[in-house]
Design a protein around this motif. Structure first.
Motif, PDB file in Angstrom:
ATOM      1  N   GLU A 179     -10.928 -34.296   7.438  1.00  0.00           N
ATOM      2  CA  GLU A 179     -11.649 -34.821   6.319  1.00  0.00           C
ATOM      3  C   GLU A 179     -12.699 -34.046   5.826  1.00  0.00           C
ATOM      4  OE1 GLU A 179     -10.739 -39.652   6.474  1.00  0.00           O
ATOM      5  OE2 GLU A 179     -12.170 -38.850   8.072  1.00  0.00           O
ATOM      6  N   LYS A 221      -0.501 -37.781   2.275  1.00  0.00           N
ATOM      7  CA  LYS A 221       0.298 -38.565   1.478  1.00  0.00           C
ATOM      8  C   LYS A 221       1.379 -37.903   1.290  1.00  0.00           C
ATOM      9  CE  LYS A 221      -1.261 -36.570  -3.095  1.00  0.00           C
ATOM     10  NZ  LYS A 221      -1.835 -36.951  -4.449  1.00  0.00           N
ATOM     11  N   SER A 222       1.621 -36.607   1.792  1.00  0.00           N
ATOM     12  CA  SER A 222       2.890 -35.876   1.646  1.00  0.00           C
ATOM     13  C   SER A 222       2.738 -34.676   2.506  1.00  0.00           C
ATOM     14  CB  SER A 222       3.303 -35.494   0.238  1.00  0.00           C
ATOM     15  OG  SER A 222       2.399 -34.307  -0.101  1.00  0.00           O
ATOM     16  N   LEU A 232      -3.703 -34.382   1.508  1.00  0.00           N
ATOM     17  CA  LEU A 232      -4.279 -35.671   1.608  1.00  0.00           C
ATOM     18  C   LEU A 232      -4.357 -36.565   0.434  1.00  0.00           C
ATOM     19  CD1 LEU A 232      -5.067 -34.045   4.123  1.00  0.00           C
ATOM     20  CD2 LEU A 232      -7.372 -34.728   4.137  1.00  0.00           C
ATOM     21  N   LYS A 233      -4.847 -37.729   0.492  1.00  0.00           N
ATOM     22  CA  LYS A 233      -4.623 -38.673  -0.454  1.00  0.00           C
ATOM     23  C   LYS A 233      -5.611 -38.381  -1.459  1.00  0.00           C
ATOM     24  CE  LYS A 233      -3.674 -42.486   2.610  1.00  0.00           C
ATOM     25  NZ  LYS A 233      -3.355 -41.729   3.927  1.00  0.00           N
TER      26      LYS A 233
END
Length: 434
Positions: free
Chosen positions: A298, A326-327, A340-341
């Motif tokens: 993060e 997210k993918s 990431l999101k």
């Protein structure tokens, strides 16, 4: 320059052997690889020639779980020269060179069970296949064969005389087993030999890891911030090579003495929580789990490149990264991008497995010459001494370590001094004073 391996036989001179490999037609390419590696493995070649004459392993079954590479092939040839019946499986799903596996089957009649990219079920099925018939000696790179023998195949333990272990990770696992009193036979921790960890771990891992990262990414290291997690012998070598390529190297550590050494060697040292914010490349070489975790992913910059060169793929918490993403998509071979999101992208190399073997060819043969000489000579030592050994992890006997160093120096044309009688007496006495 040492000559090529001497055990070569005409193609198809062996009856079909039990094996599971990708493609037998790759044997010709693998043959060239094996011979090329053998040219810079003079110590192992000298051992092979003696083994061929003396047959110290005659009638013994050896199950080896190692990286199936051209260098390993030369070790297998030496063991076979000594009279051993060898079965070889992979110690990592991504490290197998399929052409080498094919050549070992076609040219040397060895039982090989390894396919690059095999899934986890196939990996353990191959270990089971390599154990068929029951080994007298095990040769491990991560202690997975030992683990299977002590869980699923306890019936085979009665015939095992002893074993060897190649890695830091494996030695840690085996010492834990010995402490708990569950280790079923004696094992030599080859990783502990000076002629292994001071050279293989430092120079081999350092060069091959950088090679793997560059082959996978084709990115420039110069001017980047390169984070090395762990400053053991592997970390030392990697940090040294990354700095040599022009990177600004940051080291993370948990051991205060080792961290101090990294500082004295001229590297910045900080916790991973701080390094995560500034790193462009990250490579773990600790042998421990979850070295880079969710909070570190993060904190990383967009486009940070993360990889591992420790033995198992547990140093990166990829499950946590998967939950953050997210993918996911493979954008080139051995390069997987997690989005990431929030849109930030984190790049993982080689599925978190050994990047020096996933996308490159592993350690150069000249350094593996010493590591595999240790394997061969420690196998011989175990066969001769197993009756007097306890079920614990032994260090490599000093005389073996010294002999390998002597042979290596001889092959390089390097001569050294010897003590005079007066010097030897002085070093052995206490009363000569100043």
């Amino acid at each position: 320059m040492a000559k090529s391996a001497s055990l070569k036989r005409p193609k198809n001179s062996f009856a079909p052997v039990h094996c599971d490999i990708k493609d037998p037609n790759l044997a010709e390419k693998g043959r060239g690889r094996i011979e090329w590696a053998g040219r810079t493995m003079p110590v192992l070649l000298q051992i092979q020639e003696r083994f061929l004459k003396q047959q110290p392993l005659k009638g013994l079954r050896v199950t080896a779980c190692l990286h199936v590479t051209a260098e390993t092939a030369n070790l297998m040839v030496a063991l076979k020269a000594g009279g051993a019946d060898v079965s070889l499986c992979a110690s990592n799903p991504l490290s197998t060179q399929d052409d080498v596996a094919a050549a070992l089957v076609a040219d040397y009649g060895m039982q090989v069970f390894a396919i690059k990219g095999e899934d986890n079920d196939t990996y353990y099925r191959h270990i089971d296949m390599a154990l068929e018939g029951g080994p007298h000696i095990t040769m491990d790179d991560g202690a997975d064969v030992v683990g299977v023998l002590h869980t699923k195949r306890k019936d085979l333990l009665k015939d095992v005389l002893g074993g060897t272990e190649e890695t830091t990770t494996g030695v840690i696992r085996l010492r834990a087993m010995a402490r708990e009193g569950v280790l079923g036979y004696p094992i030599v921790g080859v990783n502990e030999a000076k002629t292994k960890h001071m050279f293989d771990n430092r120079y081999g891992t350092g060069q091959s890891t950088i090679d793997g990262i560059i082959r996978a990414t084709n990115r420039l290291l110069a001017g980047s911030v390169f984070v090395v997690a762990g400053y053991g012998w592997c970390g030392r070598g990697l940090a040294m090579r990354a700095r040599g390529m022009g990177a600004d190297v940051v080291v993370t550590e948990i051991n205060p003495t080792t961290a101090l050494e990294a500082v004295m060697d001229g590297f910045r040292v900080m916790p991973m929580s701080e390094a995560a914010k500034i790193g462009d490349f990250f490579c773990t070489v600790t042998g421990n789990i979850d070295v880079i975790r969710a909070e570190h992913f993060e904190a990383m910059k967009d486009g940070a490149i993360v990889c591992n060169s420790g033995h198992f793929n547990v140093e990166l918490d990829l499950k946590a990264l998967g939950k953050l993403a997210k993918s996911r998509s493979f954008i080139r071979e051995f390069v997987e991008e997690y989005t990431l999101k929030g849109g930030k992208k984190i790049v993982v190399l080689g599925e978190g497995r050994l990047i020096n073997l996933a996308s490159a060819e592993g350690h150069p043969s000249s350094v593996m010459d010493m590591s595999f000489a240790n394997q061969a000579l420690c196998t011989e030592w175990m066969v001769k001494n197993h009756d007097s050994l306890e079920n614990k992890v032994y260090v490599v006997p000093e005389h073996i370590d010294q002999e390998i160093a002597r042979l290596k120096l001889k092959s390089l044309g390097v001569k050294i001094d010897t003590l005079t009688k007066a010097q030897a007496k002085y070093l052995a006495s206490w009363d000569e004073g100043t």
